[in-house]
Design a protein around this motif. Structure first.
Motif, PDB file in Angstrom:
ATOM      1  N   ASN A   1       0.942  -1.091   0.100  1.00  0.00           N
ATOM      2  CA  ASN A   1      -0.036   0.287   0.026  1.00  0.00           C
ATOM      3  C   ASN A   1       0.897   1.231   0.067  1.00  0.00           C
ATOM      4  O   ASN A   1       0.440   2.248  -0.803  1.00  0.00           O
ATOM      5  CB  ASN A   1      -0.746  -0.137   1.207  1.00  0.00           C
ATOM      6  CG  ASN A   1      -1.912  -1.037   1.192  1.00  0.00           C
ATOM      7  OD1 ASN A   1      -2.397  -1.359  -0.089  1.00  0.00           O
ATOM      8  ND2 ASN A   1      -2.598  -1.502   2.188  1.00  0.00           N
ATOM      9  N   VAL A   2       1.860   1.312   0.656  1.00  0.00           N
ATOM     10  CA  VAL A   2       2.807   2.387   0.568  1.00  0.00           C
ATOM     11  C   VAL A   2       3.445   2.488  -0.711  1.00  0.00           C
ATOM     12  O   VAL A   2       3.740   3.483  -1.099  1.00  0.00           O
ATOM     13  CB  VAL A   2       3.981   2.193   1.969  1.00  0.00           C
ATOM     14  CG1 VAL A   2       5.047   3.286   1.574  1.00  0.00           C
ATOM     15  CG2 VAL A   2       3.336   2.099   3.074  1.00  0.00           C
ATOM     16  N   THR A   3       3.706   1.419  -1.287  1.00  0.00           N
ATOM     17  CA  THR A   3       4.513   1.322  -2.526  1.00  0.00           C
ATOM     18  C   THR A   3       3.523   2.126  -3.562  1.00  0.00           C
ATOM     19  O   THR A   3       3.882   3.107  -4.365  1.00  0.00           O
ATOM     20  CB  THR A   3       4.954   0.240  -2.845  1.00  0.00           C
ATOM     21  OG1 THR A   3       5.989  -0.469  -1.989  1.00  0.00           O
ATOM     22  CG2 THR A   3       5.524   0.347  -4.505  1.00  0.00           C
ATOM     23  N   THR A   4       2.256   1.428  -3.632  1.00  0.00           N
ATOM     24  CA  THR A   4       1.246   1.822  -4.666  1.00  0.00           C
ATOM     25  C   THR A   4       0.597   3.222  -4.465  1.00  0.00           C
ATOM     26  O   THR A   4       0.241   3.965  -5.339  1.00  0.00           O
ATOM     27  CB  THR A   4       0.283   0.698  -4.945  1.00  0.00           C
ATOM     28  OG1 THR A   4      -0.145   0.495  -3.632  1.00  0.00           O
ATOM     29  CG2 THR A   4       1.080  -0.478  -5.505  1.00  0.00           C
ATOM     30  N   GLY A   5       0.425   3.521  -2.891  1.00  0.00           N
ATOM     31  CA  GLY A   5      -0.364   4.653  -2.483  1.00  0.00           C
ATOM     32  C   GLY A   5       0.555   5.895  -2.569  1.00  0.00           C
ATOM     33  O   GLY A   5      -0.127   7.218  -2.328  1.00  0.00           O
ATOM     34  N   ILE A   6       2.080   5.683  -2.020  1.00  0.00           N
ATOM     35  CA  ILE A   6       2.613   6.973  -1.609  1.00  0.00           C
ATOM     36  C   ILE A   6       3.655   7.032  -2.619  1.00  0.00           C
ATOM     37  O   ILE A   6       4.129   8.255  -3.299  1.00  0.00           O
ATOM     38  CB  ILE A   6       2.990   6.633  -0.322  1.00  0.00           C
ATOM     39  CG1 ILE A   6       2.010   6.763   0.581  1.00  0.00           C
ATOM     40  CG2 ILE A   6       3.902   7.660   0.095  1.00  0.00           C
ATOM     41  CD1 ILE A   6       2.284   6.656   2.018  1.00  0.00           C
ATOM     42  N   VAL A   7       4.546   6.053  -2.623  1.00  0.00           N
ATOM     43  CA  VAL A   7       5.681   6.226  -3.403  1.00  0.00           C
ATOM     44  C   VAL A   7       5.579   6.410  -4.973  1.00  0.00           C
ATOM     45  O   VAL A   7       6.330   7.376  -5.707  1.00  0.00           O
ATOM     46  CB  VAL A   7       6.741   4.944  -3.380  1.00  0.00           C
ATOM     47  CG1 VAL A   7       8.078   5.028  -4.003  1.00  0.00           C
ATOM     48  CG2 VAL A   7       6.974   4.747  -1.969  1.00  0.00           C
ATOM     49  N   VAL A   8       4.844   5.453  -5.690  1.00  0.00           N
ATOM     50  CA  VAL A   8       4.619   5.660  -7.023  1.00  0.00           C
ATOM     51  C   VAL A   8       3.931   6.903  -7.391  1.00  0.00           C
ATOM     52  O   VAL A   8       4.342   7.759  -8.401  1.00  0.00           O
ATOM     53  CB  VAL A   8       3.931   4.458  -7.621  1.00  0.00           C
ATOM     54  CG1 VAL A   8       3.167   4.615  -9.080  1.00  0.00           C
ATOM     55  CG2 VAL A   8       4.665   3.198  -7.643  1.00  0.00           C
ATOM     56  N   PRO A   9       2.786   7.287  -6.665  1.00  0.00           N
ATOM     57  CA  PRO A   9       2.257   8.850  -6.815  1.00  0.00           C
ATOM     58  C   PRO A   9       3.200   9.751  -6.876  1.00  0.00           C
ATOM     59  O   PRO A   9       3.346  10.893  -7.490  1.00  0.00           O
ATOM     60  CB  PRO A   9       0.996   8.747  -6.047  1.00  0.00           C
ATOM     61  CG  PRO A   9       0.684   7.575  -5.783  1.00  0.00           C
ATOM     62  CD  PRO A   9       1.991   6.785  -5.795  1.00  0.00           C
ATOM     63  N   ALA A  10       4.084   9.823  -5.765  1.00  0.00           N
ATOM     64  CA  ALA A  10       4.896  10.857  -5.546  1.00  0.00           C
ATOM     65  C   ALA A  10       6.115  11.004  -6.458  1.00  0.00           C
ATOM     66  O   ALA A  10       6.694  11.961  -6.543  1.00  0.00           O
ATOM     67  CB  ALA A  10       5.801  10.613  -4.098  1.00  0.00           C
ATOM     68  N   SER A  11       6.471   9.750  -7.308  1.00  0.00           N
ATOM     69  CA  SER A  11       7.563   9.870  -8.423  1.00  0.00           C
ATOM     70  C   SER A  11       6.912   9.669  -9.612  1.00  0.00           C
ATOM     71  O   SER A  11       7.715   9.497 -10.687  1.00  0.00           O
ATOM     72  CB  SER A  11       8.328   8.793  -8.147  1.00  0.00           C
ATOM     73  OG  SER A  11       7.559   7.572  -7.932  1.00  0.00           O
ATOM     74  N   ILE A  12       5.655  10.105  -9.725  1.00  0.00           N
ATOM     75  CA  ILE A  12       5.123   9.941 -11.146  1.00  0.00           C
ATOM     76  C   ILE A  12       5.475  10.832 -12.175  1.00  0.00           C
ATOM     77  O   ILE A  12       5.649  10.373 -13.281  1.00  0.00           O
ATOM     78  CB  ILE A  12       3.444  10.157 -10.853  1.00  0.00           C
ATOM     79  CG1 ILE A  12       2.799   9.643 -12.221  1.00  0.00           C
ATOM     80  CG2 ILE A  12       3.177  11.675 -10.875  1.00  0.00           C
ATOM     81  CD1 ILE A  12       2.903   8.095 -12.302  1.00  0.00           C
ATOM     82  N   SER A  13       6.048  12.050 -11.967  1.00  0.00           N
ATOM     83  CA  SER A  13       6.628  12.763 -12.939  1.00  0.00           C
ATOM     84  C   SER A  13       7.725  12.017 -13.457  1.00  0.00           C
ATOM     85  O   SER A  13       7.908  11.988 -14.889  1.00  0.00           O
ATOM     86  CB  SER A  13       7.083  14.292 -12.506  1.00  0.00           C
ATOM     87  OG  SER A  13       8.033  14.032 -11.327  1.00  0.00           O
ATOM     88  N   GLY A  14       8.761  11.656 -12.556  1.00  0.00           N
ATOM     89  CA  GLY A  14      10.179  10.858 -13.222  1.00  0.00           C
ATOM     90  C   GLY A  14       9.416   9.523 -13.854  1.00  0.00           C
ATOM     91  O   GLY A  14      10.286   9.295 -14.932  1.00  0.00           O
ATOM     92  N   ILE A  15       8.636   8.793 -13.658  1.00  0.00           N
ATOM     93  CA  ILE A  15       8.048   7.689 -14.209  1.00  0.00           C
ATOM     94  C   ILE A  15       7.400   7.864 -15.563  1.00  0.00           C
ATOM     95  O   ILE A  15       7.807   7.323 -16.562  1.00  0.00           O
ATOM     96  CB  ILE A  15       7.141   6.930 -13.443  1.00  0.00           C
ATOM     97  CG1 ILE A  15       7.584   6.393 -11.942  1.00  0.00           C
ATOM     98  CG2 ILE A  15       6.564   5.658 -14.055  1.00  0.00           C
ATOM     99  CD1 ILE A  15       6.691   5.846 -10.872  1.00  0.00           C
ATOM    100  N   LEU A  16       6.615   9.060 -15.682  1.00  0.00           N
ATOM    101  CA  LEU A  16       6.075   9.497 -16.896  1.00  0.00           C
ATOM    102  C   LEU A  16       7.393   9.872 -17.841  1.00  0.00           C
ATOM    103  O   LEU A  16       7.074   9.542 -19.181  1.00  0.00           O
ATOM    104  CB  LEU A  16       4.982  10.357 -16.663  1.00  0.00           C
ATOM    105  CG  LEU A  16       3.912  10.284 -15.984  1.00  0.00           C
ATOM    106  CD1 LEU A  16       2.881  11.245 -15.882  1.00  0.00           C
ATOM    107  CD2 LEU A  16       3.055   8.983 -16.778  1.00  0.00           C
ATOM    108  N   SER A  17       8.347  10.537 -17.237  1.00  0.00           N
ATOM    109  CA  SER A  17       9.302  11.225 -18.143  1.00  0.00           C
ATOM    110  C   SER A  17      10.149   9.821 -18.689  1.00  0.00           C
ATOM    111  O   SER A  17      10.670   9.930 -19.751  1.00  0.00           O
ATOM    112  CB  SER A  17      10.124  11.896 -17.601  1.00  0.00           C
ATOM    113  OG  SER A  17       9.539  13.064 -16.998  1.00  0.00           O
TER     114      SER A  17
END
Length: 302
Positions: free
Chosen positions: A198-214
């Motif tokens: 839940n921490v990974t999918t609900g906090i870490v991934v949304p917080a790093s979404i700009s880098g992931i999309l890039s």
């Protein structure tokens, strides 16, 4: 006052800083100059091409035959083949890349990370021609056991191998983005009773979404511009088919074909090389601009 100013200007530290600043400026200027020269080169011969062939015919034509009569310069079959390779590679690389980055960032211990990440980065250093022969001699025979009707040269194997090629870029950039998320956010989630998933999918991934999309956009841009692997694995048959089991031709493969052929410089067929290059440049530039927009739009500040 003048003496102190003179001493300051002749100070070794000041002179060293100025030298470093000048060297860095020169590097930046050379990069900008090379980009301008590339654009000028593409524009010069592309303009000559469009004086003989209508830009509407070039962008909307469905037949590509620059070296055989009747000559035709419709780029749509090449764009279709390029997009097909890009979509297949994205389907392969995006989920695998994100899953790999999540594992390396959130689940793997330091020993595993030290082994897995360098191995992924080694994939980025393999020559693209090797990937092409790998697709032709390994991936295609495997696919032939599943799809007996598949051609020797086909879009599916080329797309899969391009996906493998861009996998290190997506996973590495996404992992860097996830690793940059402060541990305080993770600790806050754990304090509220959230599980690691839940921490990974609900906090870490949304917080790093700009880098992931890039990373997605940059990986897709890399797939669009791939040449040798696609030329070897996908073939050189320009058609409008969207069947991944058939041979296709991409924009870069068409450029290789024109460059390798016995075509005289100054002809429309030769100038079409630069027209395709200009179109490819515009597409990749647009992709990078989208990447920069997404990065700034969804960037989190801590």
């Amino acid at each position: 006052m003048d003496n102190r100013l003179k001493i300051k200007r002749t100070n070794p530290k000041v002179l060293k800083e100025r030298a470093i600043k000048s060297a860095l400026f020169s590097c930046a200027f050379v990069s900008l100059l090379v980009t301008i020269l590339i654009i000028a080169t593409l524009l010069g011969d592309a303009i000559n091409f469009f004086t003989e062939v209508s830009i509407v015919e070039f962008l909307t034509g469905t037949n590509w035959s620059p070296s055989m009569k009747p000559y035709s310069f419709g780029v749509l079959p090449l764009v279709t083949g390029t997009l097909m390779i890009t979509v297949i590679s994205a389907v392969v690389a995006v989920p695998l890349g994100v899953a790999t980055s999540v594992y390396l960032s959130e689940y793997a211990d330091k020993k595993v990370r030290k082994v897995v990440k360098p191995v992924l980065e080694v994939l980025a250093g393999i020559p693209t021609v090797v990937y092409g022969f790998f697709a032709l001699t390994f991936i295609t025979p495997v696919l032939q056991t599943i799809f007996p009707e598949i051609s020797l040269y086909n879009a599916l194997s080329a797309g899969i191998v391009v996906g493998i090629m861009i996998l290190p870029m997506i996973s590495s950039l996404s992992e860097d983005a996830m690793s940059s998320v402060p541990d305080d956010l993770r600790d806050g989630g754990y304090a509220l009773g959230a599980s690691k998933f839940n921490v990974t999918t609900g906090i870490v991934v949304p917080a790093s979404i700009s880098g992931i999309l890039s990373s997605f956009i940059l990986g897709i841009s890399r797939a669009i511009g791939e040449t040798m692997a696609v030329t070897i694995a996908a073939g050189r048959l320009a058609n409008m088919s969207v069947d991944p089991l058939k041979s296709i031709e991409t924009m870069t493969a068409a450029m290789v074909e024109v460059a390798e052929g016995d075509i005289a410089a100054g002809t429309a067929a030769y100038d079409s090389l630069f027209a395709i290059g200009l179109l490819l440049f515009v597409i990749t530039l647009a992709m990078n601009m989208v990447s920069q927009y997404l990065k700034s739009r969804y960037k989190e500040k801590y």
